[in-house]
Design a protein around this motif. Structure first.
Motif, PDB file in Angstrom:
ATOM      1  N   MET A   1       0.848  -1.331   0.038  1.00 55.31           N
ATOM      2  CA  MET A   1       0.136   0.006  -0.036  1.00 55.31           C
ATOM      3  C   MET A   1       0.920   1.337   0.101  1.00 55.31           C
ATOM      4  N   THR A   2       2.071   1.187   0.873  1.00 53.96           N
ATOM      5  CA  THR A   2       2.878   2.453   0.858  1.00 53.96           C
ATOM      6  C   THR A   2       3.652   2.676  -0.616  1.00 53.96           C
ATOM      7  N   SER A   3       3.757   1.521  -1.089  1.00 52.23           N
ATOM      8  CA  SER A   3       4.362   1.731  -2.482  1.00 52.23           C
ATOM      9  C   SER A   3       3.539   2.526  -3.420  1.00 52.23           C
ATOM     10  N   LEU A   4       2.070   2.335  -3.341  1.00 51.53           N
ATOM     11  CA  LEU A   4       1.382   2.876  -4.033  1.00 51.53           C
ATOM     12  C   LEU A   4       1.083   4.605  -3.913  1.00 51.53           C
ATOM     13  N   LEU A   5       1.285   4.818  -2.650  1.00 50.27           N
ATOM     14  CA  LEU A   5       1.155   6.337  -2.244  1.00 50.27           C
ATOM     15  C   LEU A   5       2.385   7.188  -2.248  1.00 50.27           C
ATOM     16  N   ARG A   6       3.332   6.589  -2.008  1.00 51.31           N
ATOM     17  CA  ARG A   6       4.663   7.173  -2.052  1.00 51.31           C
ATOM     18  C   ARG A   6       4.826   8.160  -3.198  1.00 51.31           C
ATOM     19  N   PRO A   7       4.790   7.712  -4.619  1.00 50.49           N
ATOM     20  CA  PRO A   7       4.834   8.424  -5.619  1.00 50.49           C
ATOM     21  C   PRO A   7       4.015   9.730  -5.737  1.00 50.49           C
ATOM     22  N   THR A   8       2.895   9.859  -4.893  1.00 51.45           N
ATOM     23  CA  THR A   8       1.966  11.045  -5.152  1.00 51.45           C
ATOM     24  C   THR A   8       2.413  12.220  -3.963  1.00 51.45           C
ATOM     25  N   LEU A   9       3.590  11.907  -3.319  1.00 50.52           N
ATOM     26  CA  LEU A   9       3.985  12.827  -2.172  1.00 50.52           C
ATOM     27  C   LEU A   9       4.849  14.119  -2.881  1.00 50.52           C
ATOM     28  N   GLY A  10       4.742  15.244  -2.573  1.00 50.82           N
ATOM     29  CA  GLY A  10       5.582  16.341  -2.999  1.00 50.82           C
ATOM     30  C   GLY A  10       4.618  17.197  -4.097  1.00 50.82           C
ATOM     31  N   PRO A  11       5.257  18.246  -4.462  1.00 51.32           N
ATOM     32  CA  PRO A  11       4.704  19.272  -5.579  1.00 51.32           C
ATOM     33  C   PRO A  11       5.075  18.705  -7.028  1.00 51.32           C
ATOM     34  N   LEU A  12       5.860  17.671  -7.121  1.00 50.43           N
ATOM     35  CA  LEU A  12       5.837  17.002  -8.489  1.00 50.43           C
ATOM     36  C   LEU A  12       5.545  15.492  -8.476  1.00 50.43           C
ATOM     37  N   PRO A  13       4.396  15.259  -8.195  1.00 52.71           N
ATOM     38  CA  PRO A  13       3.916  13.991  -7.977  1.00 52.71           C
ATOM     39  C   PRO A  13       3.945  12.952  -9.271  1.00 52.71           C
ATOM     40  N   ARG A  14       4.006  11.662  -9.081  1.00 54.19           N
ATOM     41  CA  ARG A  14       3.906  10.771 -10.160  1.00 54.19           C
ATOM     42  C   ARG A  14       2.361  10.244 -10.216  1.00 54.19           C
ATOM     43  N   SER A  15       2.064   9.505 -11.178  1.00 50.05           N
ATOM     44  CA  SER A  15       0.475   9.380 -11.361  1.00 50.05           C
ATOM     45  C   SER A  15       0.580   7.628 -11.012  1.00 50.05           C
ATOM     46  N   VAL A  16      -0.441   7.215 -10.677  1.00 51.58           N
ATOM     47  CA  VAL A  16      -0.705   5.803 -10.331  1.00 51.58           C
ATOM     48  C   VAL A  16      -1.951   5.419 -11.318  1.00 51.58           C
ATOM     49  N   LEU A  17      -1.720   4.455 -11.992  1.00 48.57           N
ATOM     50  CA  LEU A  17      -2.819   3.979 -13.285  1.00 48.57           C
ATOM     51  C   LEU A  17      -3.586   2.850 -12.646  1.00 48.57           C
ATOM     52  N   ILE A  18      -4.701   3.022 -12.451  1.00 48.86           N
ATOM     53  CA  ILE A  18      -5.568   1.909 -12.192  1.00 48.86           C
ATOM     54  C   ILE A  18      -6.660   1.524 -13.103  1.00 48.86           C
ATOM     55  N   ARG A  19      -6.431   0.163 -13.392  1.00 52.18           N
ATOM     56  CA  ARG A  19      -7.408  -0.307 -14.498  1.00 52.18           C
ATOM     57  C   ARG A  19      -9.013  -0.479 -13.791  1.00 52.18           C
ATOM     58  N   PRO A  20      -9.881  -0.531 -14.629  1.00 52.19           N
ATOM     59  CA  PRO A  20     -11.497  -0.785 -13.860  1.00 52.19           C
ATOM     60  C   PRO A  20     -11.347  -2.040 -13.548  1.00 52.19           C
ATOM     61  N   ILE A  21     -12.236  -2.407 -12.775  1.00 51.70           N
ATOM     62  CA  ILE A  21     -12.520  -3.491 -11.944  1.00 51.70           C
ATOM     63  C   ILE A  21     -13.227  -4.642 -13.174  1.00 51.70           C
ATOM     64  N   VAL A  22     -14.342  -3.699 -14.008  1.00 50.46           N
ATOM     65  CA  VAL A  22     -15.099  -4.324 -14.840  1.00 50.46           C
ATOM     66  C   VAL A  22     -15.028  -3.989 -16.101  1.00 50.46           C
ATOM     67  N   GLY A  23     -14.831  -4.865 -17.081  1.00 45.96           N
ATOM     68  CA  GLY A  23     -14.400  -4.482 -18.568  1.00 45.96           C
ATOM     69  C   GLY A  23     -13.326  -4.039 -18.816  1.00 45.96           C
ATOM     70  N   ASN A  24     -12.714  -3.495 -19.912  1.00 44.04           N
ATOM     71  CA  ASN A  24     -11.649  -3.209 -20.756  1.00 44.04           C
ATOM     72  C   ASN A  24     -11.551  -1.644 -20.677  1.00 44.04           C
ATOM     73  N   GLY A  25     -12.007  -0.877 -20.283  1.00 47.38           N
ATOM     74  CA  GLY A  25     -12.180   0.384 -20.531  1.00 47.38           C
ATOM     75  C   GLY A  25     -10.837   1.109 -20.130  1.00 47.38           C
ATOM     76  N   SER A  26     -10.361   2.322 -20.261  1.00 48.76           N
ATOM     77  CA  SER A  26      -9.362   2.919 -20.187  1.00 48.76           C
ATOM     78  C   SER A  26      -8.984   3.352 -18.618  1.00 48.76           C
ATOM     79  N   PRO A  27      -7.711   2.916 -18.182  1.00 51.81           N
ATOM     80  CA  PRO A  27      -7.200   3.034 -16.802  1.00 51.81           C
ATOM     81  C   PRO A  27      -7.447   4.251 -16.375  1.00 51.81           C
ATOM     82  N   GLU A  28      -7.795   4.540 -14.744  1.00 51.31           N
ATOM     83  CA  GLU A  28      -8.082   5.697 -14.218  1.00 51.31           C
ATOM     84  C   GLU A  28      -6.448   5.909 -13.991  1.00 51.31           C
ATOM     85  N   ILE A  29      -6.344   7.498 -14.089  1.00 49.66           N
ATOM     86  CA  ILE A  29      -4.970   8.029 -13.863  1.00 49.66           C
ATOM     87  C   ILE A  29      -5.161   8.914 -12.641  1.00 49.66           C
TER      88      ILE A  29
END
Length: 513
Positions: A1-29
């Motif tokens: 869990m921590t490794s998912l949240l670490r990239p978002t810390l600071g004024p220059l955050p990195r994004s996390v891509l999360i694919r939808p639970i159902v279907g093959n839609g575009s991932p959530e950024i």
């Protein structure tokens, strides 16, 4: 869990891509730590999942309380747990480690509060919001709204149809409840307005006209011709009686409004209305008789307006002592609230008792963008109000770095466990600035080596230089930092006191042919 949240810390955050639970839609950024944590439903390993859900719950509680500091909480929790477990390997008992950890935490909190500056300018408040929102137009509107309503006021955030955000300040006090019959909405704009009315507040349902008739006759005998009734429910003969009196001109204006909310919350709101209008609630549910009540229970206001869904009161003849008492009760309810819904309701009561509300609409091209911008704005409002409540400290990890430096400078004591925990705490407090620098592509070692030469400065990763945080607006709310540290300590104590994990497996159910 921590490794998912670490990239978002600071004024220059990195994004996390999360694919939808159902279907093959575009991932959530996403780069919003609280939202990312909520998207994690379950990990494959049941024991890793237990720790992840613990952190997920803690992070979301931090978001609900102060709106920011979620990634900081995750980073601090992981670092502090790692360092304290190293100390535990030396053989000290769990109870001793918990006791010393509590002592050092109180020392850290006292040190944090000493650095706080409570006299906040508008520019400093705007800087805090600007770093959370990144949109200059939205940041300016949010800054003005929070500055107007104050730390306990309400900024109502709604999804707008326009891409440009808009903010409207509502005069007086507005509730999400309207007229009990559309027959009173004869104006072209669908709004009923009553000037200089007397206001009757009823806790309970009125269904029979004979219950209302004696009171209405006393109003007419006292030359009261404009009456607004706010009740839990008015229906059948009672509602028909009010409509006929209005249509025949017996009263110049008579309107019945639905009391907001339900149950005990409705009772609290009616008592708030009584204090704001100088009237009293007739508790029909409590055995009081409306037919035996005098007109002394009526409140007053300069103007009341209502639609099918809302009503507002302007210029209520408030009883200041009672309003102050109701404010104290509402603040106590806010302090006791243990979930977001109850906290929101308490904050709305406080805002209405103080008479200031801002309604801000945040738009976007698609629903997902509108929802994302609304969440960011909601987080920024909570963070800014936390700043107004508790003050500001230098941001960018500088305050935590300074506290770690002061922990190391404290005189040595005979208790080696305290020294070990103090060192562990100091090491953990440097972790957020390390992550901020790493996310910005800067080597942490070089910056930390320079930190002792710049004790009053903060490192701005956008400029890649040491700056005066108060001049450049590189600031964090004290409540955000304090909540992050408190939550991290709570997680560590919970892990230390956990002796076993039990994983339940459910037997598969065989399908019948």
């Amino acid at each position: 869990m921590t490794s998912l949240l670490r990239p978002t810390l600071g004024p220059l955050p990195r994004s996390v891509l999360i694919r939808p639970i159902v279907g093959n839609g575009s991932p959530e950024i996403l780069d919003h730590a609280a939202t990312i944590a909520r998207r994690v439903i379950e990990l494959p390993d049941p024991f890793e999942n237990a720790g992840a859900m613990l952190l997920r719950h803690a992070v979301w509680r931090v978001y609900e309380r102060v709106g920011d500091g979620c990634a900081t909480t995750a980073v601090l929790s992981a670092a502090l747990l790692r360092e304290v477990l190293r100390v535990a390997e030396a053989g000290w008992s769990i109870s001793q480690l918990e006791r010393v950890l509590e002592q050092v935490w109180h020392c850290v909190r006292a040190n944090l509060l000493e650095h706080a500056k409570t006299d906040i300018s508008f520019d400093q408040l705007h800087a805090v919001i600007q770093r959370a929102v990144y949109d200059p137009v939205l940041a300016r509107l949010l800054s003005e709204a929070v500055d107007a309503v104050g730390p306990e006021g309400v900024v109502l955030l709604e999804e707008g149809v326009s891409a440009d955000p808009t903010c409207v300040y509502e005069e007086g006090i507005v509730w999400d409840s309207g007229v009990l019959s559309p027959i009173w909405l004869q104006a072209p704009d669908g709004c009923c307005r009553v000037h200089e009315p007397r206001i009757l507040l009823l806790d309970g349902a009125v269904t029979k006209g004979v219950e209302l008739l004696p009171f209405l006759e006393r109003c007419l005998a006292s030359n009261i011709r404009r009456l607004v009734i706010i009740a839990g429910e008015i229906r059948h003969d009672a509602l028909a009686l009010l409509v006929r009196n209005g249509e025949r001109g017996v009263f110049e204006q008579i309107v019945a409004l639905q009391a907001p909310s339900v149950g005990w919350q409705q009772q609290e709101i009616l008592e708030d209305l009584a204090a704001l209008t100088g009237g009293f609630v007739v508790h029909c549910n409590g055995g009081e008789s409306l037919s035996a009540s005098s007109i002394a229970v009526l409140g007053r206001a300069r103007h009341v307006w209502a639609t099918l869904r809302h009503f507002g009161i302007l210029g209520g003849h408030l009883d200041r002592e009672r309003v102050r008492a109701r404010l104290r009760a509402a603040r106590a309810a806010l302090a006791r609230a243990d979930d977001a819904y109850l906290r929101t309701k308490a904050q709305e009561r406080i805002a209405r008792l103080t008479g200031v509300t801002a309604r801000l609409q945040v738009g976007g091209a698609v629903p997902r963008e509108r929802e994302a911008r609304r969440l960011v704005a909601e987080s920024a409002v909570k963070t800014a109000q936390a700043a107004l409540s508790g003050g500001l400290v230098p941001g960018g990890g500088a305050t935590l770095l300074g506290i770690a430096r002061e922990l190391r400078a404290l005189p040595m004591r005979a208790d080696p466990c305290e020294v070990a925990i103090r060192n562990a705490f100091g090491t953990a407090l440097t972790e957020p600035i390390r992550v901020i620098l790493t996310n910005a592509g800067i080597e942490p070692g070089r910056v930390l080596a320079e930190a002792d030469r710049c004790p009053t400065a903060a490192f701005d990763v956008l400029r890649q230089s040491w700056v005066d945080p108060w001049l450049e607006g590189l600031l964090d709310p004290v409540q955000v930092i304090d909540t992050a540290i408190e939550t991290a300590v709570s997680i560590v104590r919970m892990v230390l006191s956990t002796g076993a994990l039990i994983h339940r497996t459910w037997p598969a159910v065989a399908a019948h042919p």
